[in-house]
Design a protein around this motif. Structure first.
Motif, PDB file in Angstrom:
ATOM      1  N   LYS A  46       0.822  -1.208   0.000  1.00 50.52           N
ATOM      2  CA  LYS A  46       0.000   0.000   0.000  1.00 50.52           C
ATOM      3  C   LYS A  46       0.856   1.258   0.000  1.00 50.52           C
ATOM      4  N   HIS A  47       2.020   1.190   0.628  1.00 49.65           N
ATOM      5  CA  HIS A  47       2.964   2.298   0.574  1.00 49.65           C
ATOM      6  C   HIS A  47       4.351   1.760   0.913  1.00 49.65           C
ATOM      7  N   MET A  48       5.346   2.620   0.931  1.00 50.15           N
ATOM      8  CA  MET A  48       6.739   2.178   1.053  1.00 50.15           C
ATOM      9  C   MET A  48       7.041   1.489   2.380  1.00 50.15           C
ATOM     10  N   LEU A  49       6.264   1.778   3.419  1.00 45.02           N
ATOM     11  CA  LEU A  49       6.577   1.259   4.746  1.00 45.02           C
ATOM     12  C   LEU A  49       5.912  -0.082   5.047  1.00 45.02           C
ATOM     13  N   THR A  50       5.139  -0.605   4.109  1.00 45.09           N
ATOM     14  CA  THR A  50       4.429  -1.858   4.372  1.00 45.09           C
ATOM     15  C   THR A  50       4.885  -2.947   3.409  1.00 45.09           C
ATOM     16  N   GLY A  51       4.619  -4.191   3.788  1.00 40.55           N
ATOM     17  CA  GLY A  51       4.854  -5.313   2.910  1.00 40.55           C
ATOM     18  C   GLY A  51       3.561  -5.728   2.214  1.00 40.55           C
ATOM     19  N   ARG A  52       3.605  -6.906   1.609  1.00 38.75           N
ATOM     20  CA  ARG A  52       2.429  -7.392   0.879  1.00 38.75           C
ATOM     21  C   ARG A  52       1.664  -8.468   1.645  1.00 38.75           C
ATOM     22  N   THR A  53       2.109  -8.778   2.858  1.00 42.33           N
ATOM     23  CA  THR A  53       1.425  -9.817   3.639  1.00 42.33           C
ATOM     24  C   THR A  53       1.086  -9.308   5.035  1.00 42.33           C
ATOM     25  N   PRO A  54       0.269  -8.259   5.144  1.00 42.34           N
ATOM     26  CA  PRO A  54      -0.098  -7.776   6.480  1.00 42.34           C
ATOM     27  C   PRO A  54      -0.906  -8.802   7.252  1.00 42.34           C
ATOM     28  N   ILE A  55      -0.866  -8.689   8.570  1.00 42.15           N
ATOM     29  CA  ILE A  55      -1.680  -9.538   9.441  1.00 42.15           C
ATOM     30  C   ILE A  55      -2.858  -8.686   9.901  1.00 42.15           C
TER      31      ILE A  55
ATOM     32  N   HIS B  85       3.985   8.406  11.289  1.00 38.83           N
ATOM     33  CA  HIS B  85       3.587   7.292  10.417  1.00 38.83           C
ATOM     34  C   HIS B  85       2.528   7.825   9.464  1.00 38.83           C
ATOM     35  N   GLY B  86       2.853   7.878   8.180  1.00 37.66           N
ATOM     36  CA  GLY B  86       1.984   8.545   7.223  1.00 37.66           C
ATOM     37  C   GLY B  86       0.655   7.878   6.975  1.00 37.66           C
ATOM     38  N   ASP B  87       0.599   6.558   7.058  1.00 32.93           N
ATOM     39  CA  ASP B  87      -0.640   5.843   6.769  1.00 32.93           C
ATOM     40  C   ASP B  87      -1.417   5.613   8.060  1.00 32.93           C
ATOM     41  N   SER B  88      -2.713   5.362   7.930  1.00 28.51           N
ATOM     42  CA  SER B  88      -3.524   5.069   9.109  1.00 28.51           C
ATOM     43  C   SER B  88      -3.103   3.736   9.715  1.00 28.51           C
ATOM     44  N   VAL B  89      -3.206   3.617  11.033  1.00 29.91           N
ATOM     45  CA  VAL B  89      -2.879   2.363  11.719  1.00 29.91           C
ATOM     46  C   VAL B  89      -4.133   1.516  11.937  1.00 29.91           C
ATOM     47  N   ALA B  90      -5.299   2.119  11.812  1.00 32.92           N
ATOM     48  CA  ALA B  90      -6.576   1.397  11.905  1.00 32.92           C
ATOM     49  C   ALA B  90      -7.619   2.259  11.207  1.00 32.92           C
ATOM     50  N   LYS B  91      -8.633   1.625  10.647  1.00 30.10           N
ATOM     51  CA  LYS B  91      -9.640   2.372   9.897  1.00 30.10           C
ATOM     52  C   LYS B  91     -10.917   1.545   9.804  1.00 30.10           C
TER      53      LYS B  91
ATOM     54  N   ARG C 103       0.972  -6.460  12.521  1.00 34.70           N
ATOM     55  CA  ARG C 103       2.418  -6.326  12.296  1.00 34.70           C
ATOM     56  C   ARG C 103       2.865  -4.878  12.457  1.00 34.70           C
ATOM     57  N   ALA C 104       2.096  -3.948  11.891  1.00 36.99           N
ATOM     58  CA  ALA C 104       2.454  -2.538  11.994  1.00 36.99           C
ATOM     59  C   ALA C 104       2.327  -2.040  13.426  1.00 36.99           C
ATOM     60  N   LEU C 105       1.321  -2.513  14.149  1.00 36.33           N
ATOM     61  CA  LEU C 105       1.113  -2.056  15.522  1.00 36.33           C
ATOM     62  C   LEU C 105       2.265  -2.475  16.428  1.00 36.33           C
ATOM     63  N   VAL C 106       2.802  -3.660  16.208  1.00 30.60           N
ATOM     64  CA  VAL C 106       3.930  -4.114  17.022  1.00 30.60           C
ATOM     65  C   VAL C 106       5.135  -3.200  16.799  1.00 30.60           C
ATOM     66  N   THR C 107       5.352  -2.813  15.557  1.00 24.28           N
ATOM     67  CA  THR C 107       6.484  -1.940  15.236  1.00 24.28           C
ATOM     68  C   THR C 107       6.310  -0.553  15.836  1.00 24.28           C
ATOM     69  N   LEU C 108       5.070  -0.036  15.813  1.00 22.65           N
ATOM     70  CA  LEU C 108       4.821   1.341  16.234  1.00 22.65           C
ATOM     71  C   LEU C 108       4.550   1.471  17.729  1.00 22.65           C
ATOM     72  N   GLY C 109       4.054   0.413  18.350  1.00 24.96           N
ATOM     73  CA  GLY C 109       3.636   0.489  19.737  1.00 24.96           C
ATOM     74  C   GLY C 109       4.798   0.458  20.713  1.00 24.96           C
ATOM     75  N   LYS C 110       4.492   0.832  21.942  1.00 23.08           N
ATOM     76  CA  LYS C 110       5.477   0.775  23.029  1.00 23.08           C
ATOM     77  C   LYS C 110       4.947  -0.171  24.086  1.00 23.08           C
TER      78      LYS C 110
END
Length: 393
Positions: A116-125, A289-295, A320-327
């Motif tokens: 979807k954009h440069m920061l994501t892969g093609r197999t999101p969870i 983070h330019g893209d939405s994390v949930a929608k 997958r994205a939430l693990v990277t962005l979360g604390k």
């Protein structure tokens, strides 16, 4: 192909290794547990379906993102899911067929033809929830609140939530009665927030017309002041547009009360999912983070394409994205090291310990290995006739 090439993965596809794999699985479980505590029942849709089912009701938004292949048994075209929302709608409308309210949650891999954009892969969870059978504002509030709770569980700092309503664009573009090509160009410019293009397309529209209002709304986004400005622009417009603005205001007020740590805004150019969303839509962002994390949003039309019209609303997010962005701290229990000993008493002790502890059993090849390199902080040692757990020095 060389031997080394055989181990290459396609672009945008990756192995998930320890400890990240454990962190992703831990968050997946926690998000699903949270959803189930809110009354949502877990479903596991198939990874692959016939294309007609995957694309039903989505306006074919997903077609370019879906890998397609031929079913060797029937000759029909199949697709690997790129989004699980249509699958949940099919399950509600056709497979379950329940009366009243149905709440479903899910989590699993989806596959995209392109990132979807440069920061994501093609197999999101993807994980998410869908609520069927209620057209009420309370249902929208429940789904948004659950999404924000899931983001809280993920440990995301400083979440910002954008609210929008597709009825506003839909009402204005319908009132303006543009031809199909012009409407498509306006939609594209609105989605990209290209104000110069909208000025060119709508600059000749008389003041107070639907086209002029669209051009003004493209410049409006932000907090409560944006909603007030939208009310000014749409003053005297149809009752449906006023009702949409009123709903945005009420929902924002309720969410601000329940989630004071979340900032809220309004974006009247938000047209994501316009082809199948029918009402309130929303997206959550975090700084940097330019893209939405949930929608998510309301989509009351999909069920009718499965033969059973049902109002619906829901959200999805990428674990997958939430693990990277979360604390979020994940407590990983250290293990107990059990020696390579054939003592029958040891077998019983290991079995009992594994009810509550992680136990790594040594193999003959582990002779001389430091147990701490295997993630262990304790070991089983024999004292007399008994095996006891000792802390590693």
């Amino acid at each position: 192909m060389t031997v080394s090439d055989r181990w290459l993965l396609p672009d945008g596809v990756e192995d998930i290794l320890p400890p990240l794999a454990g962190q992703i699985e831990s968050l997946r479980r926690d998000v699903m547990d949270t959803c189930q505590r809110w009354g949502y029942q877990l479903v596991i849709p198939p990874l692959i379906e016939y294309l007609e089912s995957l694309f039903t009701g989505t306006g074919h938004d997903l077609e370019l993102q879906t890998f397609k292949l031929t079913d060797q048994l029937t000759g029909r075209m199949m697709g690997v899911r790129a989004d699980m929302t249509p699958q949940a709608a099919r399950i509600d409308a056709h497979t379950l067929g329940q009366e009243g309210i149905t709440r479903l949650c899910y989590a699993g891999h989806v596959l995209h033809t392109r990132p979807k954009h440069m920061l994501t892969g093609r197999t999101p969870i993807q994980a998410g929830c869908e609520l069927f059978g209620s057209a009420s504002e309370s249902a929208d509030l429940e789904v948004i609140s659950l999404m924000l709770e899931a983001l809280r569980v993920a440990g995301l700092p400083r979440v910002h939530l954008d609210l929008a309503h597709v009825s506003i664009y839909e009402g204005l573009i319908g009132e303006a009665e543009f031809d199909r090509d012009t409407s498509a160009a306006i939609f594209d410019a609105m989605a990209r927030k290209s104000v110069p293009e909208l000025d060119r397309l709508l600059g000749d529209c008389p003041i107070g017309s639907a086209g002029a209002r669209l051009r003004e709304l493209a410049r409006v986004s932000g907090g409560p002041e944006a909603l007030a400005e939208a009310r000014r622009i749409l003053s005297g417009a149809s009752d449906n547009l006023s009702a949409a603005l009123d709903q945005l205001g009420r929902v924002a007020e309720m969410l601000e009360r329940d989630f004071p740590e979340v900032s809220f805004g309004f974006d009247f150019c938000e047209l994501r999912g316009y082809n199948y969303h029918t009402g309130l839509v929303f997206a959550a962002y975090v700084p940097g983070h330019g893209d939405s994390v949930a929608k998510g949003g309301r989509y009351d039309a999909i069920g009718s394409d499965f033969g059973r019209a049902r109002p619906a609303t829901g959200f999805s997010l990428d674990i997958r994205a939430l693990v990277t962005l979360g604390k979020r701290s994940v407590c990983r229990s250290k293990a107990v090291w059990a020696p390579a000993d054939n003592d029958a008493t040891l077998e019983q002790v290991v079995s009992e310990l594994r009810m509550t502890e992680v136990v790594v059993r040594a193999l003959p090849e582990d002779n001389g290995v430091d147990p701490s390199t295997r993630g262990c902080d304790r070991k089983l040692v024999k004292q007399g006739d008994h095996w006891i757990v000792q802390t590693l020095s």
